[in-house]
Design a protein around this motif. Sequence first.
Motif, PDB file in Angstrom:
ATOM      1  N   GLU A  12       0.968  -1.246   0.026  1.00 43.39           N
ATOM      2  CA  GLU A  12       0.011   0.021   0.112  1.00 43.39           C
ATOM      3  C   GLU A  12       0.817   1.091  -0.125  1.00 43.39           C
ATOM      4  N   VAL A  13       0.414   2.196  -0.565  1.00 48.75           N
ATOM      5  CA  VAL A  13       1.122   3.464  -0.424  1.00 48.75           C
ATOM      6  C   VAL A  13       0.235   4.618   0.214  1.00 48.75           C
ATOM      7  N   VAL A  14       0.724   5.199   1.251  1.00 52.64           N
ATOM      8  CA  VAL A  14      -0.115   6.384   2.013  1.00 52.64           C
ATOM      9  C   VAL A  14       0.633   7.472   1.903  1.00 52.64           C
ATOM     10  N   VAL A  15      -0.315   8.469   1.463  1.00 49.02           N
ATOM     11  CA  VAL A  15       0.159   9.860   1.192  1.00 49.02           C
ATOM     12  C   VAL A  15      -0.325  10.734   2.288  1.00 49.02           C
ATOM     13  N   GLY A  16       0.359  11.369   3.005  1.00 50.90           N
ATOM     14  CA  GLY A  16       0.141  12.231   4.390  1.00 50.90           C
ATOM     15  C   GLY A  16       1.035  12.223   5.259  1.00 50.90           C
ATOM     16  N   ASP A  17       0.768  12.811   6.445  1.00 51.39           N
ATOM     17  CA  ASP A  17       1.798  12.851   7.627  1.00 51.39           C
ATOM     18  C   ASP A  17       1.644  11.526   8.375  1.00 51.39           C
ATOM     19  N   GLU A  18       2.405  11.644   9.490  1.00 51.77           N
ATOM     20  CA  GLU A  18       2.278  10.494  10.525  1.00 51.77           C
ATOM     21  C   GLU A  18       0.838  10.175  10.967  1.00 51.77           C
ATOM     22  N   ALA A  19       0.148  11.285  11.165  1.00 52.12           N
ATOM     23  CA  ALA A  19      -1.327  11.196  11.863  1.00 52.12           C
ATOM     24  C   ALA A  19      -1.973  10.285  10.607  1.00 52.12           C
ATOM     25  N   ALA A  20      -1.610  10.670   9.466  1.00 55.86           N
ATOM     26  CA  ALA A  20      -2.528   9.839   8.355  1.00 55.86           C
ATOM     27  C   ALA A  20      -2.106   8.459   8.210  1.00 55.86           C
ATOM     28  N   LEU A  21      -0.815   8.157   8.636  1.00 52.99           N
ATOM     29  CA  LEU A  21      -0.338   7.012   8.675  1.00 52.99           C
ATOM     30  C   LEU A  21      -1.096   6.201   9.968  1.00 52.99           C
ATOM     31  N   ALA A  22      -1.103   6.820  10.995  1.00 56.08           N
ATOM     32  CA  ALA A  22      -1.652   6.195  12.175  1.00 56.08           C
ATOM     33  C   ALA A  22      -2.988   5.928  11.777  1.00 56.08           C
ATOM     34  N   ARG A  23      -3.519   6.744  11.342  1.00 55.17           N
ATOM     35  CA  ARG A  23      -5.040   6.521  10.940  1.00 55.17           C
ATOM     36  C   ARG A  23      -5.392   5.169  10.219  1.00 55.17           C
ATOM     37  N   VAL A  24      -4.373   4.796   9.499  1.00 55.48           N
ATOM     38  CA  VAL A  24      -4.489   3.552   8.735  1.00 55.48           C
ATOM     39  C   VAL A  24      -4.120   2.349   9.481  1.00 55.48           C
ATOM     40  N   TYR A  25      -2.837   2.543  10.298  1.00 57.96           N
ATOM     41  CA  TYR A  25      -2.377   1.267  10.948  1.00 57.96           C
ATOM     42  C   TYR A  25      -2.351   1.187  12.485  1.00 57.96           C
ATOM     43  N   GLY A  26      -3.064   2.325  12.971  1.00 59.44           N
ATOM     44  CA  GLY A  26      -2.917   2.579  14.427  1.00 59.44           C
ATOM     45  C   GLY A  26      -1.753   3.092  15.127  1.00 59.44           C
TER      46      GLY A  26
ATOM     47  N   ALA B  58      13.267   0.776   8.262  1.00 59.70           N
ATOM     48  CA  ALA B  58      11.879   0.554   8.265  1.00 59.70           C
ATOM     49  C   ALA B  58      11.330   0.283   9.805  1.00 59.70           C
ATOM     50  N   THR B  59      10.060   0.479  10.153  1.00 58.88           N
ATOM     51  CA  THR B  59       9.480   0.125  11.131  1.00 58.88           C
ATOM     52  C   THR B  59       8.332  -1.088  11.159  1.00 58.88           C
ATOM     53  N   ILE B  60       8.779  -1.956  11.819  1.00 62.45           N
ATOM     54  CA  ILE B  60       7.610  -3.364  11.638  1.00 62.45           C
ATOM     55  C   ILE B  60       6.937  -3.275  12.805  1.00 62.45           C
ATOM     56  N   LEU B  61       5.232  -3.204  12.471  1.00 65.94           N
ATOM     57  CA  LEU B  61       4.113  -3.413  13.494  1.00 65.94           C
ATOM     58  C   LEU B  61       3.742  -4.839  13.678  1.00 65.94           C
ATOM     59  N   HIS B  62       3.955  -5.712  14.612  1.00 66.27           N
ATOM     60  CA  HIS B  62       3.533  -6.747  14.774  1.00 66.27           C
ATOM     61  C   HIS B  62       1.811  -6.732  15.402  1.00 66.27           C
ATOM     62  N   ARG B  63       0.796  -7.427  14.393  1.00 69.41           N
ATOM     63  CA  ARG B  63      -0.363  -7.493  14.955  1.00 69.41           C
ATOM     64  C   ARG B  63      -0.747  -8.699  15.346  1.00 69.41           C
ATOM     65  N   ASP B  64      -1.865  -9.014  16.532  1.00 70.50           N
ATOM     66  CA  ASP B  64      -2.631 -10.151  16.606  1.00 70.50           C
ATOM     67  C   ASP B  64      -3.551 -10.403  15.594  1.00 70.50           C
ATOM     68  N   PRO B  65      -4.040 -11.578  15.346  1.00 73.06           N
ATOM     69  CA  PRO B  65      -3.145 -13.004  15.896  1.00 73.06           C
ATOM     70  C   PRO B  65      -1.960 -13.276  15.190  1.00 73.06           C
ATOM     71  N   GLY B  66      -1.418 -12.678  13.971  1.00 75.64           N
ATOM     72  CA  GLY B  66      -0.153 -13.102  13.637  1.00 75.64           C
ATOM     73  C   GLY B  66       0.052 -12.364  12.331  1.00 75.64           C
ATOM     74  N   TYR B  67      -0.133 -11.170  11.874  1.00 71.68           N
ATOM     75  CA  TYR B  67       0.094 -10.351  10.666  1.00 71.68           C
ATOM     76  C   TYR B  67       1.019  -9.191  11.151  1.00 71.68           C
ATOM     77  N   SER B  68       1.758  -8.820  10.172  1.00 77.79           N
ATOM     78  CA  SER B  68       2.759  -7.815  10.472  1.00 77.79           C
ATOM     79  C   SER B  68       2.615  -6.726   9.204  1.00 77.79           C
ATOM     80  N   HIS B  69       2.943  -5.499   9.506  1.00 77.49           N
ATOM     81  CA  HIS B  69       3.118  -4.240   8.512  1.00 77.49           C
ATOM     82  C   HIS B  69       4.408  -3.798   8.583  1.00 77.49           C
ATOM     83  N   VAL B  70       5.169  -3.754   7.512  1.00 79.11           N
ATOM     84  CA  VAL B  70       6.581  -3.131   7.514  1.00 79.11           C
ATOM     85  C   VAL B  70       6.433  -1.816   6.568  1.00 79.11           C
ATOM     86  N   ILE B  71       6.697  -0.529   7.418  1.00 81.31           N
ATOM     87  CA  ILE B  71       6.318   0.741   7.226  1.00 81.31           C
ATOM     88  C   ILE B  71       7.777   1.168   6.814  1.00 81.31           C
ATOM     89  N   LEU B  72       7.842   1.808   5.544  1.00 77.34           N
ATOM     90  CA  LEU B  72       9.090   2.371   4.946  1.00 77.34           C
ATOM     91  C   LEU B  72       8.771   3.889   4.503  1.00 77.34           C
TER      92      LEU B  72
END
Length: 601
Positions: A515-529, A543-557
Amino acid sequence: MFRHRFAKLFLFLLLAGLVLVGCVPQSRNETSDAPAASAPVNTEEAAPTAEAAESLTPQQVTENFYNWYLDFMGDRTDGSFTNPLVTGAYHESEYLSAAFVAQVDETIAGFENGGYDPILLAQDIPVSFEVQEPAINGSEATLVMLRYWGGNPDPSPMVVHLVEENGRWLINNVTPFEVPVTEPAIEPETPDAVVQAFYDWYLAYIGDPGSDNFRNPMVDKAYRDAPYLTESFVGHIDELLEAFHSGAYGSGYDPFLCAQDIPTEITPDVTFARNDMASVVVRSSFPNQRVTVDLRPDGASWRISNITCAFDPAGAVTAFYTWYLGTIGDRSSDDFRNPLVDGAYRNQPLLAESWVQTVDETLASFEGGGFDPFLLAQDIPQDFSVDPGVVEGTAVVHLQFGPDCVRHLLVTMDDTGRRIANISEDAGLPDEAPFDESVSTTQSAFVSDEYGFSFAFPDGWVLQAQDLNGPGQPDDWPVTAAWLLMPPDVAEALASHSGPPNPEAPVIVAPFNIEVVVGDEAALARVYGDLDGETAVFNTHQATILHRDPGYSHVILAHPQRPDTWVVFTDWVTEFPGREDQAETAVPIWQPLLNSLQFTD
């Protein structure tokens, strides 16, 4: 250094006020030349008449009220003390507005164990006071009152606010005297300058803990308005303070100072910059304290995105390797420095003396060449990350030497848990991603000219663009483009699916999406918490890696040339319970996919 500057500023403002507008000293037994109330000793004595009060200036109202208030209290030492807050005597004063009386009542009612005097803004009783001439603006006036305490020649100022009601001036509020904190005329442009500016502001805001000028930025949330912090970090601090309040993390500490006490000075020491990220090790007036401050670029400046305290092995190791790699600098520039040659490591408080001696002996044993005993390598890594060790008192360092080469070190601490006692290779982790011969080495490439990035994926896999204009999608949703990445059998299964799902059939999903997110960190947090996650490096990109339950992850660059653009890879299967069959195919693809990412202008 900061405390001295603050004190000088307060002294200047104080002297300026005394010279320019003058002040009228009042002891507890003195009254002004203006008409004044007789000094009552109990609530039954007469208050000043309305006719007399109408002729008083804001300065005279303040003098007369506080003369009465202090005289009413009497002397604590001879048994004559009477508390006007307990008796409610202040309700009868002709000098207070009804709104201020109600405010005092509400403040007192909110006290559970102890409290303070909301009329004096103190717990102690001043021995005398001085009132400066007011600044009058229509029906409102403010003035500074200086309170003197026994045994201390330096006064504590507070601000008295008055309003004019029915031709009479009445005290309507009292507030702490705030020394103005000057914002920097020029926005700091380097990471260390931003860190210095933040801590300058922070310590000046706190003031002197031993005086009435003390303020707690944790309680009044002043950090939320500081221009030096990212929005996500502010949110993280809010959550941490809430955890302290609930008792989940014990009694708590100041997460900006990494301490419960307040240092007199905080100074940036060394900066390690890489991959659109910088980390600054700071030292304080507390002996041997080191704190690691991470920053992200924001336009022409930087913003603090995280602070790591050296409370545990991982925190201490993070501080050391930030200092070490920052001290080395860039080999290709004049900033390069060899801390092994100049012995800079010998004065590093994060190293145990026994380990320093071991390093000295190791270096002395080299005759022709050798290696770096802190890196266990001859080359210098581009980046690093730290994880807590499995064994108590250890941490694991991941040194990134390139997109396909990572060296893992096991760092063992001494008994304090805060000083490095040994560094060895961690044989339990591979230096390269495992190679699976069943996976095709033929790659397809995806290039997005619109968003300035590209990546490679196995030939035969399907990259499918997503429709983001479906029903229920907000018009301002910050995800502007998205793709599913999946093997051909999954693509075929998803394409052929119709009708209601079979609850007995295994769930089939595309293993990855981009996915591509356009915006500031607040916009990013709106999508991924919550954006507080672990850090990693892929193809030299932080990169920042967000691990989420029950077992998926987001890698943000973050896009290095476009501050408002973020590329996010999501793994839906490799660690997700019940998707082990899909994970078997996806695991060999995940790391090479991330390491293939490239950014363009």
